[in-house]
Design an enzyme around this catalytic site. Structure first.
Site, PDB file in Angstrom:
ATOM      1  N   LEU A  43       0.823  -1.240  -0.189  1.00 34.98           N
ATOM      2  CA  LEU A  43      -0.078  -0.140  -0.003  1.00 34.98           C
ATOM      3  C   LEU A  43       0.736   1.378  -0.025  1.00 34.98           C
ATOM      4  O   LEU A  43       1.603   1.602   0.807  1.00 34.98           O
ATOM      5  CB  LEU A  43      -0.990   0.167   1.184  1.00 34.98           C
ATOM      6  CG  LEU A  43      -2.183  -0.821   1.270  1.00 34.98           C
ATOM      7  CD1 LEU A  43      -1.863  -2.273   0.710  1.00 34.98           C
ATOM      8  CD2 LEU A  43      -2.988  -0.784   2.546  1.00 34.98           C
TER       9      LEU A  43
ATOM     10  N   PRO B 284       1.932   5.293  -0.100  1.00 37.57           N
ATOM     11  CA  PRO B 284       1.238   6.446   0.276  1.00 37.57           C
ATOM     12  C   PRO B 284       1.480   7.475  -0.590  1.00 37.57           C
ATOM     13  O   PRO B 284       2.213   7.543  -1.623  1.00 37.57           O
ATOM     14  CB  PRO B 284       2.331   6.558   1.783  1.00 37.57           C
ATOM     15  CG  PRO B 284       3.666   5.970   1.394  1.00 37.57           C
ATOM     16  CD  PRO B 284       3.211   4.796   0.718  1.00 37.57           C
TER      17      PRO B 284
ATOM     18  N   GLY C 199       3.192   3.549  11.815  1.00 34.78           N
ATOM     19  CA  GLY C 199       2.225   4.466  12.762  1.00 34.78           C
ATOM     20  C   GLY C 199       2.334   5.809  12.435  1.00 34.78           C
ATOM     21  O   GLY C 199       3.305   6.228  11.776  1.00 34.78           O
TER      22      GLY C 199
ATOM     23  N   CYS D  83       6.553  11.488   8.296  1.00 35.46           N
ATOM     24  CA  CYS D  83       6.196  11.444   9.799  1.00 35.46           C
ATOM     25  C   CYS D  83       7.518  11.344  10.755  1.00 35.46           C
ATOM     26  O   CYS D  83       7.358  11.572  11.755  1.00 35.46           O
ATOM     27  CB  CYS D  83       5.483  10.178  10.154  1.00 35.46           C
ATOM     28  SG  CYS D  83       6.240   8.544   9.290  1.00 35.46           S
TER      29      CYS D  83
END
Length: 478
Positions: A115, A117, A216, A253
């Site tokens: 998946l 981003p 996360g 992140c």
């Protein structure tokens, strides 16, 4: 509401998986030399600066996120992944532990669902396919809908390279028109899912019943303690802060979000930040920034994610000089940390919050804990300290999976030429972040391992040694 998958889409997906399985049967026969050469060929194809620069530019144009200049630097991650892959075994025996009579053999995991981003539409598939090839896996990518053209262009470059090397193109495939429901169907059909992105995506991956690695949310927080007390040390820390904060306009992140600075060096360090390109927003400007970055409930608004500081200021209704690299706002002390204080949460843009701690180092640790109670638990933090006891105390108590010491978080967390972290674009955040592992997703996670155990001399201590003062006579009874 997510659209239902049509019969035609299901047929397309089944065909992709069937082709992937055929490619998996072929790559499973490759020896180590063949695998390593294929990794080199693929990495070279995407690391060509003419190729990568175009992909980086198109990613920004398609998504509206990030910075064309610093996004180009992300190709270094591909080089690091290749470096680590070439230094490891992945075919046949990969480890022997004679004293334990253990020999480990590597096996492919099979078909991987990736998946991808929107913030890393090319780095993620390029890096992951190198690991996949090394482990003799195949991979099907589901791009983010906002980045599908760029991701599939990158995939097609890799496919062409594979064909030129006499390998199946279907070692990597990409869904051309991705959707949430189609991605869910893909995950159900694969052996493993690697979900790099937000919490909803990761939760969806874990709910399919297929093994999955996820990452996360971040809220990278860095402590600047009182040992950062010379102009040279402050200049170094400020430069690394700027590097971390401004990379790809703060889209990652791992980009610095909060600094916790000791009161004794606060003013000097803020000056060093200004020298590195910080714009210090006043209270009125900070309030305007808050209003365009979050809604009333603290939900991050998307139109100010990963944009330049000039555009961020413009969206908030004021202007800043063109030479400013990021915006800094004053966060206050520990009383200004909490879910109701939005500046202590993740930013994902060119904004940095400056907090001040007083007195003992424990006060910095308390503020750090409070920061991660707001968000980002499990991901990462950093420290600029020349006191090993401070570094050790942070390591003992921080609820994160990685801590960078005196280096840019965004560069160091995911592996750097200056540290020993495994290079990756997917970072597990442990049970803190809702993930199964608290480490960087790297080659070992792309492989199954068979342990072969040979017999050893009998090894069982006496009951006295085992149970100590708790030993009882009846422990010997069968």
């Amino acid at each position: 509401m997510a659209k239902e998958v049509t019969p035609e889409q299901i047929a397309m997906l089944d065909e992709m998986v069937a082709r992937a399985n055929k490619a998996a049967d072929i790559i499973a026969t490759y020896d180590q030399a063949r695998v390593d050469r294929l990794c080199q060929a693929v990495a070279a194809a995407v690391c060509d600066m003419k190729v990568w620069a175009n992909l980086a530019d198109e990613a920004v144009d398609e998504t509206g996120l990030g910075d064309k200049v610093t996004k180009r630097n992300k190709r270094n991650k591909i080089k690091l992944i290749l470096r680590d892959c070439l230094r490891q075994k992945s075919v046949g025996i990969i480890e022997e532990i004679p004293e334990k009579g253990i020999v480990k053999y590597a096996k492919p995991v099979g078909v991987i669902a990736s998946l991808v981003p929107t913030t890393n539409p090319c780095l993620t598939p390029a890096g992951q396919v190198i690991y996949a090839i090394k482990a003799r896996d195949v991979i099907i990518c589901s791009p983010h809908p906002r980045a599908k053209k760029t991701t599939n262009k990158c995939i097609n470059i890799i496919r062409e390279t594979l064909v030129r090397e006499g390998a199946p193109a279907d070692i990597i495939q990409g869904i051309e028109e991705p959707s949430i429901t189609l991605t869910q169907e893909l995950m159900k059909r694969c052996s493993l899912t690697i979900a790099t992105g937000g919490r909803p995506m990761v939760k969806s991956a874990y709910s399919t019943g297929v093994p999955a690695y996820g990452s996360g949310a971040g809220n990278a927080t860095v402590i600047i303690d009182n040992t950062c007390d010379t102009p040279e040390r402050q200049a170094e820390a400020a430069e690394n802060t700027r590097i971390s904060k401004t990379s790809d306009f703060g889209s990652g992140c791992s980009c610095d979000g909060n600094l916790i600075i000791h009161e004794d060096i606060y003013d000097g360090f803020v000056k060093a930040l200004v020298d590195q390109g910080a714009y210090l927003a006043n209270e009125e400007e900070a309030e305007k920034l808050k209003n365009v970055m979050w809604d009333e409930t603290g939900h991050r608004l998307p139109n100010t994610v990963a944009i330049s500081p000039q555009k961020l200021a413009e969206a908030a209704g004021f202007t800043i000089p063109e030479d400013r690299k990021f915006i800094a706002v004053t966060g206050g002390g520990i009383e200004n940390v909490g879910k109701e204080h939005f500046f202590s949460s993740e930013k994902l843009t060119t904004l940095l919050t400056l907090f001040k701690y007083k007195g003992e180092f424990q006060n910095a640790l308390d503020m750090m804990q409070a920061m991660f109670n707001v968000g980002g638990k499990g991901h990462s933090c950093g420290i600029y300290s020349w006191d090993d006891s401070h570094i050790d105390r942070l390591g003992m108590c921080a609820p994160v999976s990685r801590i960078m010491v005196r280096q840019p978080n965004n560069r160091g967390n995911s592996g750097s030429a200056w540290n020993g972290m495994p290079p990756t674009s997917s970072m597990g955040c442990g049970t803190w972040g809702g993930n199964i592992v608290s480490e960087n997703i790297c080659l070992k996670h792309y492989m199954n391992t068979t342990w072969v155990a040979r017999p050893l001399p009998y090894d069982m201590p006496s009951n006295e040694e085992l149970f100590g003062e708790f030993n009882k006579p009846d422990m010997d009874e069968e």
